[in-house]
Motif scaffolding. Structure first.
Motif, PDB file in Angstrom:
ATOM      1  N   ALA A  20       0.824  -1.219   0.000  1.00 34.43           N
ATOM      2  CA  ALA A  20       0.000   0.000   0.000  1.00 34.43           C
ATOM      3  C   ALA A  20       0.856   1.266   0.000  1.00 34.43           C
ATOM      4  N   GLU A  21       1.956   1.249   0.730  1.00 32.87           N
ATOM      5  CA  GLU A  21       2.808   2.435   0.826  1.00 32.87           C
ATOM      6  C   GLU A  21       3.807   2.532  -0.321  1.00 32.87           C
ATOM      7  N   MET A  22       4.275   1.419  -0.834  1.00 36.27           N
ATOM      8  CA  MET A  22       5.348   1.451  -1.827  1.00 36.27           C
ATOM      9  C   MET A  22       4.884   1.405  -3.273  1.00 36.27           C
ATOM     10  N   PHE A  23       3.798   0.722  -3.561  1.00 38.44           N
ATOM     11  CA  PHE A  23       3.373   0.531  -4.947  1.00 38.44           C
ATOM     12  C   PHE A  23       3.241   1.841  -5.722  1.00 38.44           C
ATOM     13  N   PRO A  24       2.736   2.930  -5.124  1.00 41.08           N
ATOM     14  CA  PRO A  24       2.651   4.172  -5.906  1.00 41.08           C
ATOM     15  C   PRO A  24       4.011   4.655  -6.427  1.00 41.08           C
ATOM     16  N   TRP A  25       5.094   4.351  -5.701  1.00 41.77           N
ATOM     17  CA  TRP A  25       6.419   4.876  -6.048  1.00 41.77           C
ATOM     18  C   TRP A  25       7.347   3.815  -6.623  1.00 41.77           C
ATOM     19  N   LEU A  26       7.142   2.575  -6.272  1.00 46.89           N
ATOM     20  CA  LEU A  26       8.003   1.467  -6.703  1.00 46.89           C
ATOM     21  C   LEU A  26       7.121   0.361  -7.272  1.00 46.89           C
ATOM     22  N   GLY A  71      21.502  14.212   4.345  1.00 46.14           N
ATOM     23  CA  GLY A  71      22.497  15.189   3.936  1.00 46.14           C
ATOM     24  C   GLY A  71      22.598  15.428   2.444  1.00 46.14           C
ATOM     25  N   ALA A  72      21.662  14.873   1.667  1.00 45.96           N
ATOM     26  CA  ALA A  72      21.692  15.094   0.217  1.00 45.96           C
ATOM     27  C   ALA A  72      21.208  16.504  -0.101  1.00 45.96           C
ATOM     28  N   LEU A  73      21.767  17.067  -1.150  1.00 43.53           N
ATOM     29  CA  LEU A  73      21.411  18.410  -1.596  1.00 43.53           C
ATOM     30  C   LEU A  73      20.338  18.336  -2.672  1.00 43.53           C
ATOM     31  N   ARG A  74      19.256  19.061  -2.488  1.00 41.89           N
ATOM     32  CA  ARG A  74      18.199  19.131  -3.497  1.00 41.89           C
ATOM     33  C   ARG A  74      18.698  20.013  -4.640  1.00 41.89           C
ATOM     34  N   GLU A  75      18.697  19.452  -5.845  1.00 42.12           N
ATOM     35  CA  GLU A  75      19.221  20.178  -6.995  1.00 42.12           C
ATOM     36  C   GLU A  75      18.138  20.749  -7.889  1.00 42.12           C
ATOM     37  N   GLY A  76      16.954  20.166  -7.886  1.00 42.15           N
ATOM     38  CA  GLY A  76      15.900  20.708  -8.723  1.00 42.15           C
ATOM     39  C   GLY A  76      14.874  19.664  -9.115  1.00 42.15           C
ATOM     40  N   VAL A  77      13.923  20.115  -9.934  1.00 44.23           N
ATOM     41  CA  VAL A  77      12.862  19.251 -10.426  1.00 44.23           C
ATOM     42  C   VAL A  77      13.144  18.899 -11.887  1.00 44.23           C
ATOM     43  N   LEU A  78      13.036  17.617 -12.188  1.00 44.31           N
ATOM     44  CA  LEU A  78      13.255  17.113 -13.539  1.00 44.31           C
ATOM     45  C   LEU A  78      11.893  16.755 -14.129  1.00 44.31           C
ATOM     46  N   GLN A 101       8.726   7.194 -15.033  1.00 48.02           N
ATOM     47  CA  GLN A 101       7.523   6.535 -15.531  1.00 48.02           C
ATOM     48  C   GLN A 101       6.951   5.713 -14.383  1.00 48.02           C
ATOM     49  N   LEU A 102       5.783   6.101 -13.902  1.00 52.93           N
ATOM     50  CA  LEU A 102       5.132   5.367 -12.823  1.00 52.93           C
ATOM     51  C   LEU A 102       3.756   4.941 -13.297  1.00 52.93           C
ATOM     52  N   HIS A 103       3.575   3.645 -13.391  1.00 49.97           N
ATOM     53  CA  HIS A 103       2.292   3.074 -13.791  1.00 49.97           C
ATOM     54  C   HIS A 103       1.825   3.613 -15.140  1.00 49.97           C
ATOM     55  N   GLY A 104       2.786   3.718 -16.079  1.00 52.52           N
ATOM     56  CA  GLY A 104       2.468   4.137 -17.434  1.00 52.52           C
ATOM     57  C   GLY A 104       2.294   5.625 -17.626  1.00 52.52           C
ATOM     58  N   LYS A 105       2.647   6.404 -16.608  1.00 54.89           N
ATOM     59  CA  LYS A 105       2.480   7.853 -16.692  1.00 54.89           C
ATOM     60  C   LYS A 105       3.801   8.545 -16.362  1.00 54.89           C
ATOM     61  N   ALA A 106       4.162   9.545 -17.169  1.00 53.47           N
ATOM     62  CA  ALA A 106       5.366  10.335 -16.897  1.00 53.47           C
ATOM     63  C   ALA A 106       5.080  11.288 -15.738  1.00 53.47           C
ATOM     64  N   VAL A 107       5.984  11.305 -14.771  1.00 57.42           N
ATOM     65  CA  VAL A 107       5.832  12.198 -13.620  1.00 57.42           C
ATOM     66  C   VAL A 107       7.130  12.960 -13.395  1.00 57.42           C
ATOM     67  N   ASP A 108       6.994  14.144 -12.837  1.00 55.30           N
ATOM     68  CA  ASP A 108       8.153  14.945 -12.488  1.00 55.30           C
ATOM     69  C   ASP A 108       8.850  14.323 -11.273  1.00 55.30           C
ATOM     70  N   ALA A 109      10.150  14.562 -11.182  1.00 54.15           N
ATOM     71  CA  ALA A 109      10.940  14.009 -10.082  1.00 54.15           C
ATOM     72  C   ALA A 109      11.852  15.082  -9.503  1.00 54.15           C
ATOM     73  N   VAL A 110      12.202  14.895  -8.258  1.00 52.58           N
ATOM     74  CA  VAL A 110      13.160  15.762  -7.586  1.00 52.58           C
ATOM     75  C   VAL A 110      14.508  15.047  -7.606  1.00 52.58           C
ATOM     76  N   MET A 111      15.557  15.803  -7.918  1.00 49.70           N
ATOM     77  CA  MET A 111      16.925  15.268  -7.937  1.00 49.70           C
ATOM     78  C   MET A 111      17.664  15.771  -6.703  1.00 49.70           C
ATOM     79  N   ALA A 163       9.824  10.833  -7.128  1.00 49.90           N
ATOM     80  CA  ALA A 163       8.674  11.584  -7.618  1.00 49.90           C
ATOM     81  C   ALA A 163       8.411  12.790  -6.718  1.00 49.90           C
ATOM     82  N   VAL A 164       8.008  13.901  -7.322  1.00 52.90           N
ATOM     83  CA  VAL A 164       7.749  15.111  -6.536  1.00 52.90           C
ATOM     84  C   VAL A 164       6.669  14.885  -5.481  1.00 52.90           C
ATOM     85  N   GLU A 165       5.788  13.937  -5.710  1.00 48.13           N
ATOM     86  CA  GLU A 165       4.723  13.644  -4.745  1.00 48.13           C
ATOM     87  C   GLU A 165       5.207  12.752  -3.603  1.00 48.13           C
ATOM     88  N   ASN A 166       6.369  12.153  -3.740  1.00 52.17           N
ATOM     89  CA  ASN A 166       6.881  11.229  -2.734  1.00 52.17           C
ATOM     90  C   ASN A 166       7.639  12.003  -1.654  1.00 52.17           C
TER      91      ASN A 166
END
Length: 171
Positions: A25-31, A143-150, A155-165, A129-132
């Motif tokens: 339930a928690e992971m399927f949306p993202w993995l 300690g990771a540095l947020r670099e931006g939105v890609l 591709q999650l469940h057949g749909k292109a989604v924006d991601a944070v790097m 994913a930006v929603e994650n």
């Protein structure tokens, strides 16, 4: 130390399968690999194939286990390794019953330390994913540095989604 990371072993198949089924339930949306019908055959294939991929220098995959009891808590690793530019993608997941205790943050820190000690990688990228929001919090706490939105990066469940790097770089 609340957890430790170690290479997958063939005996991890059963606890991996249990952890994945517990966490659908928690992971399927993202993995999407962690789907409602995740089978023991899939878990066995995963656990038994990681050593070969590590030997080929294609990925490093590790189980996350409890530091005191060895309980299977999740997985983490580095894949999509680019040998020319010396970077890889760092990913992680923690079973539902072990979330909220800093396990993922500790595993990310251990993976980064291992990668920068034992490989020639200069950079680790965390892409989610930006929603994650939970994964983003883990990256930031580790300690990771947020670099931006890609845009349309995943591709999650057949749909292109924006991601944070996010990135971690060799000290």
């Amino acid at each position: 130390m609340i957890c430790r990371v170690r290479p997958y072993e063939p005996g991890d198949a059963e606890p991996l399968g249990q952890a994945a089924r517990e966490s659908v339930a928690e992971m399927f949306p993202w993995l999407p690999w962690c789907h409602p019908d995740y089978s023991m055959a899939e878990a066995r294939e995963w656990a038994s194939s990681r050593a070969r991929l590590a030997a080929e220098r294609r990925e490093l995959a590790f189980a996350i286990v409890g530091a005191s009891d060895g309980r299977f808590l999740g997985g983490c690793g580095i894949n999509q390794v680019n040998q020319v530019h010396r970077f890889g993608n760092l990913g992680y997941w923690v079973r539902t019953s072990a979330t909220g205790r800093g396990v993922a943050v500790e595993a990310v820190r251990q993976m980064a330390e291992l990668a920068f000690r034992d490989t020639d990688l200069m950079r680790l990228e965390i892409v989610c994913a930006v929603e994650n929001r939970r994964s983003q919090r883990v990256a930031e706490k580790a300690g990771a540095l947020r670099e931006g939105v890609l845009r349309n990066r995943l591709q999650l469940h057949g749909k292109a989604v924006d991601a944070v790097m996010y990135s971690l770089v060799r000290p």
